[in-house]
Design a protein around this motif. Structure first.
Motif, mmCIF file in Angstrom:
data_model
loop_
_atom_site.group_PDB
_atom_site.id
_atom_site.type_symbol
_atom_site.label_atom_id
_atom_site.label_comp_id
_atom_site.label_asym_id
_atom_site.label_seq_id
_atom_site.Cartn_x
_atom_site.Cartn_y
_atom_site.Cartn_z
ATOM 1 N N TYR A 37 31.850 43.719 39.641
ATOM 2 C CA TYR A 37 30.389 43.088 39.763
ATOM 3 C C TYR A 37 30.357 41.456 38.903
ATOM 4 O O TYR A 37 29.827 40.629 39.503
ATOM 5 C CB TYR A 37 29.082 44.011 38.357
ATOM 6 C CG TYR A 37 27.911 43.509 38.356
ATOM 7 C CD1 TYR A 37 27.362 42.869 39.622
ATOM 8 C CD2 TYR A 37 27.469 41.841 37.695
ATOM 9 C CE1 TYR A 37 25.921 42.073 39.947
ATOM 10 C CE2 TYR A 37 26.475 41.383 37.622
ATOM 11 C CZ TYR A 37 25.214 41.415 38.809
ATOM 12 O OH TYR A 37 24.523 40.375 38.467
ATOM 13 N N CYS A 41 29.912 38.728 40.842
ATOM 14 C CA CYS A 41 28.800 38.372 41.430
ATOM 15 C C CYS A 41 27.852 38.444 40.601
ATOM 16 O O CYS A 41 26.805 37.532 41.211
ATOM 17 C CB CYS A 41 28.286 40.121 41.757
ATOM 18 S SG CYS A 41 28.982 41.531 42.735
ATOM 19 N N HIS A 45 24.989 36.051 40.803
ATOM 20 C CA HIS A 45 23.183 36.759 40.435
ATOM 21 C C HIS A 45 23.569 37.055 39.185
ATOM 22 O O HIS A 45 22.022 37.375 38.345
ATOM 23 C CB HIS A 45 23.948 38.676 41.320
ATOM 24 C CG HIS A 45 23.535 38.511 42.458
ATOM 25 N ND1 HIS A 45 22.516 38.305 43.508
ATOM 26 C CD2 HIS A 45 24.562 38.714 43.935
ATOM 27 C CE1 HIS A 45 22.919 37.907 44.083
ATOM 28 N NE2 HIS A 45 23.804 38.601 44.358
ATOM 29 N N ILE A 86 26.758 43.514 50.958
ATOM 30 C CA ILE A 86 28.220 44.126 49.693
ATOM 31 C C ILE A 86 29.618 43.239 51.047
ATOM 32 O O ILE A 86 30.233 42.379 51.010
ATOM 33 C CB ILE A 86 28.133 43.652 48.648
ATOM 34 C CG1 ILE A 86 27.388 44.412 48.058
ATOM 35 C CG2 ILE A 86 29.637 44.296 47.943
ATOM 36 C CD1 ILE A 86 27.779 45.635 47.241
#
Length: 139
Positions: A37, A41, A45, A86
């Motif tokens: 993550y 990401c 995010h 994803i």
């Protein structure tokens, strides 16, 4: 006399066996969902998943608030749908996908996984770990 002759042969055999050990034969480093993550990401995010990553400002479309996925799905985390997004299975309307595909980055060993639809499906473990991490971000 025999001992003097056998010693070099023994040393040659020992070095020959040592050469059979392959250099770099360490086990592969296991990543975690949190690490993936952070790597893939968080830039968009944000560290907490609310869509406020440092790259979000430059995007035409604001990144999704990942902390509200379960809330937006009647309180149930939409695991299969999230994993498909994803991985890159969902292309968006008319192929207008905003988020990049991460299939190549998350490819690896497969594990049987039920994403909530009752079907055990061979799924890359890194994708499973990432989805499981996203569940922990839910408000």
């Amino acid at each position: 006399m025999q001992r003097v002759f056998l010693y070099p042969i023994g040393m040659i055999a020992l070095f020959g066996l040592a050469a059979c050990v392959l250099p770099g034969d360490e086990t592969a480093e296991q990543t975690t969902g949190a690490a993936d993550y952070a790597a893939f990401c968080a830039g968009c995010h944000g560290p907490s998943g609310v869509g406020d990553g440092e790259m979000a400002e430059g995007l035409l479309q604001k990144p999704a608030d990942l902390t509200a996925l379960a809330k937006g799905n009647g309180g149930s985390f939409p695991t299969t749908r999230v994993m498909a997004q994803i991985w890159g299975y969902t292309g968006g309307q008319d192929g207008g996908r905003v988020m990049p595909q991460f299939a190549a980055l998350l490819d690896g060993d497969l594990v049987p996984y039920d994403g909530g639809d009752g079907i055990m499906t061979p799924t890359p473990i890194r994708l499973v770990d990432l989805a499981e991490y996203l569940k922990t971000l839910q408000k």
